[in-house]
Scaffold this motif. Structure first.
Motif, PDB file in Angstrom:
ATOM      1  N   VAL A 225      66.970  71.894 101.988  1.00  0.00           N
ATOM      2  CA  VAL A 225      67.898  70.952 101.360  1.00  0.00           C
ATOM      3  C   VAL A 225      69.291  71.230 101.883  1.00  0.00           C
ATOM      4  O   VAL A 225      69.734  72.380 101.914  1.00  0.00           O
ATOM      5  CB  VAL A 225      67.845  71.047  99.818  1.00  0.00           C
TER       6      VAL A 225
ATOM      7  N   VAL B  47      73.921  66.050  99.598  1.00  0.00           N
ATOM      8  CA  VAL B  47      73.437  65.541  98.308  1.00  0.00           C
ATOM      9  C   VAL B  47      74.618  65.374  97.363  1.00  0.00           C
ATOM     10  O   VAL B  47      75.406  66.317  97.177  1.00  0.00           O
ATOM     11  CB  VAL B  47      72.401  66.505  97.700  1.00  0.00           C
TER      12      VAL B  47
ATOM     13  N   LEU C 151      73.665  64.735  91.569  1.00  0.00           N
ATOM     14  CA  LEU C 151      72.206  64.718  91.753  1.00  0.00           C
ATOM     15  C   LEU C 151      71.639  66.085  92.128  1.00  0.00           C
ATOM     16  O   LEU C 151      70.419  66.243  92.209  1.00  0.00           O
ATOM     17  CB  LEU C 151      71.818  63.701  92.838  1.00  0.00           C
ATOM     18  N   LEU C 152      72.516  67.062  92.338  1.00  0.00           N
ATOM     19  CA  LEU C 152      72.048  68.352  92.840  1.00  0.00           C
ATOM     20  C   LEU C 152      71.112  69.062  91.863  1.00  0.00           C
ATOM     21  O   LEU C 152      70.099  69.638  92.269  1.00  0.00           O
ATOM     22  CB  LEU C 152      73.246  69.250  93.159  1.00  0.00           C
TER      23      LEU C 152
ATOM     24  N   GLU D 234      67.820  67.529  91.986  1.00  0.00           N
ATOM     25  CA  GLU D 234      67.222  67.814  93.294  1.00  0.00           C
ATOM     26  C   GLU D 234      66.611  69.210  93.323  1.00  0.00           C
ATOM     27  O   GLU D 234      65.551  69.430  93.905  1.00  0.00           O
ATOM     28  CB  GLU D 234      68.291  67.666  94.382  1.00  0.00           C
ATOM     29  N   PHE D 235      67.281  70.151  92.684  1.00  0.00           N
ATOM     30  CA  PHE D 235      66.818  71.539  92.686  1.00  0.00           C
ATOM     31  C   PHE D 235      65.687  71.789  91.690  1.00  0.00           C
ATOM     32  O   PHE D 235      64.674  72.401  92.026  1.00  0.00           O
ATOM     33  CB  PHE D 235      67.979  72.487  92.361  1.00  0.00           C
TER      34      PHE D 235
ATOM     35  N   ARG E 119      59.196  64.506  87.886  1.00  0.00           N
ATOM     36  CA  ARG E 119      59.638  64.555  89.287  1.00  0.00           C
ATOM     37  C   ARG E 119      59.949  65.998  89.639  1.00  0.00           C
ATOM     38  O   ARG E 119      60.825  66.616  89.048  1.00  0.00           O
ATOM     39  CB  ARG E 119      60.883  63.688  89.496  1.00  0.00           C
TER      40      ARG E 119
ATOM     41  N   GLY F  59      61.319  69.247  91.586  1.00  0.00           N
ATOM     42  CA  GLY F  59      62.490  69.600  92.370  1.00  0.00           C
ATOM     43  C   GLY F  59      62.116  70.473  93.547  1.00  0.00           C
ATOM     44  O   GLY F  59      60.942  70.788  93.773  1.00  0.00           O
ATOM     45  N   LYS F  60      63.130  70.871  94.305  1.00  0.00           N
ATOM     46  CA  LYS F  60      62.874  71.657  95.514  1.00  0.00           C
ATOM     47  C   LYS F  60      62.241  73.010  95.200  1.00  0.00           C
ATOM     48  O   LYS F  60      61.423  73.510  95.975  1.00  0.00           O
ATOM     49  CB  LYS F  60      64.187  71.862  96.287  1.00  0.00           C
TER      50      LYS F  60
END
Length: 470
Positions: free
Chosen positions: A215, A220, A224-225, A228-229, A245, A247-248
């Motif tokens: 990432v 980003v 939204l971080l 995302e994480f 959903r 995350g990373k």
């Protein structure tokens, strides 16, 4: 003429191959050795025997290689079937640049490996290394396509090209990082190959069969971080998906999480990242349940994190959590002797799959060495692509072809800075010498022999001075 190498007459299956390749090995290496599939020595040339201090080379034929070369990586080549190109091997108080290649039978099974120690001048071997690299990349790509693996890596340690001491030190640290399941911090200017190195470390680590998830924190949006994480729970906010959903961290579970441009991470997220790393668990956005994760973090940045810690924009506790093993990638201007082999590798990659060829002459490499390379290897690739586009018919890049596309700024800006008022005499003299060398190269259209003659120094002295310019 004396027998040029020692071999076992009973190994006819490998002898033809070895003898066919021997002239190139003998010309361009400081010693060569071959082993069978059981890592027993089947061939050893006299120069390598002398380098190893083996008084009776005949006596080691048929013997295991490890007692003769304790730190050899030939068993790894036999086990994996993968080459180790431009590797560094420590033998006694020496550091040797070694290339190891597996060879196969008609059924595609590994039946042995050959290794050779390189001279400092890599130019005679670059066509062989580049061709082997291309064939190996084709094989790896085909295997990945067949396996349909998701989130796998493209690069291995062989893709970090270079044989200067600085490049070899980067590879040494990368191998060290691959063998230890610890956080790694990669530092380097933009375009130096930080993601290539991160993927390479993952590809030879015990986690190589698990996901590699990257990432770019600079790409980003800040709001939204966190999602995302750490992922998003169903219905966490208006318009959120009704399904979980991931995350990373969840996607990388069991594998490697690569945090590119970690210096761009906002302070609020730094605290949450630190907790996730310390506790080994994450809490998705909008959820009250924590999930256990097991990831190995490799972070990279082009920013000075120590300065950021001093001004309070980067947490010191996160820095020490990430920086267990630090790897600094030098800028291209500090390893100009690698330009030749870098160009070979990049041109092979550019031309792969295209109906064209690309090669560069010594004068073309010399022209490239006169530039400052603020964009590093990424910029070098861009310049080579433009040069090939402008000279597509011949496919041969000489000094004229390079000078047509090389940006006009660069090293001249460094000279102005170095020669400013109040500079020590040594710096002024060094700057004047650099300017004279670069002017001679431009005047001679990159021809180093003529440039050295114009400067009144030997060609070897010119190479040494070019290597020192930064």
């Amino acid at each position: 003429m004396a027998q040029p190498f020692i071999h076992n007459n009973k190994t006819g299956l490998t002898r033809d191959l070895i003898e066919a390749m021997f002239p190139m090995f003998e010309q361009a290496s400081a010693g060569a050795i071959a082993v069978d599939r059981d890592c027993r020595i089947i061939w050893l040339n006299h120069t390598y025997a002398a380098l190893l201090g083996v008084d009776n080379p005949e006596a080691v034929i048929g013997q295991p290689i490890q007692p003769v070369i304790p730190k050899t990586r030939m068993p790894e080549v036999i086990a994996t079937g993968r080459p180790l190109l431009l590797d560094i091997m420590e033998y006694g108080d020496q550091q040797l640049v070694v290339t190891r290649l597996p060879y196969f039978d008609d059924a595609g099974q590994v039946i042995g490996a050959v290794a050779f120690v390189l001279y400092d001048d890599l130019q005679p071997l670059t066509p062989l290394v580049s061709k082997y690299r291309r064939l190996h990349q084709d094989l790896v790509a085909a295997r990945k396509a067949l396996a349909c693996k998701t989130r796998s890596t493209r690069y291995s340690l062989g893709d970090f090209v270079g044989a200067t001491p600085a490049a070899l030190e980067v590879k040494r640290r990368a191998r060290l990082a691959a063998g230890r399941d610890m956080p790694v911090l990669i530092l380097g200017e933009t375009g130096t190959g930080k993601e290539v190195l991160a993927q390479a470390i993952h590809s030879v680590s015990p986690r190589s069969d698990k996901p590699f998830v990257g990432v770019n924190l600079a790409a980003v949006p800040e709001n939204l971080l966190e999602a995302e994480f750490f992922g998003v729970a169903p219905g966490a906010y208006t318009g959120a998906d009704k399904r979980t959903r991931e995350g990373k961290f969840q996607l990388a579970n069991g594998g490697t999480l690569f945090l590119d441009e970690v210096g761009d991470m906002p302070l609020t997220l730094q605290a949450k990242l630190l907790r996730a790393l310390q506790e080994g668990e994450v809490e998705p956005l909008g959820s009250n349940r924590v999930q256990s994760v097991n990831v190995r973090v490799i972070a990279a940045t082009s920013r000075n994190l120590e300065t950021m810690m001093a001004d309070g924009s980067f947490r010191s506790d996160l820095y020490y959590r990430l920086n267990v093993l630090e790897i600094g990638i030098p800028p291209l201007r500090e390893r100009l002797p690698d330009l030749g082999i870098l160009c070979e590798a990049i041109l092979e990659d550019i031309c792969q799959g295209l109906d064209m060829r690309g090669e560069i002459t010594d004068t073309g490499v010399a022209a490239l060495s006169s530039y400052d390379w603020p964009g590093n290897i990424r910029e070098l690739r861009n310049v080579l692509e433009r040069a090939l586009t402008m000279d597509e018919e011949s496919g041969t890049l000489d000094a004229d072809a390079i000078f047509r596309v090389l940006p006009r700024q660069g090293s001249g800006s460094r000279r102005v800075e170095r020669c400013g008022a109040g500079r020590p005499l040594a710096e002024v003299l060094a700057a004047a010498e650099a300017e004279a060398i670069e002017s001679a190269l431009v005047a001679c259209r990159g021809n180093r022999s003529r440039a050295a003659q114009q400067l009144g120094i030997s060609r070897s002295a010119l190479y040494e001075k070019l290597a020192k310019l930064s």
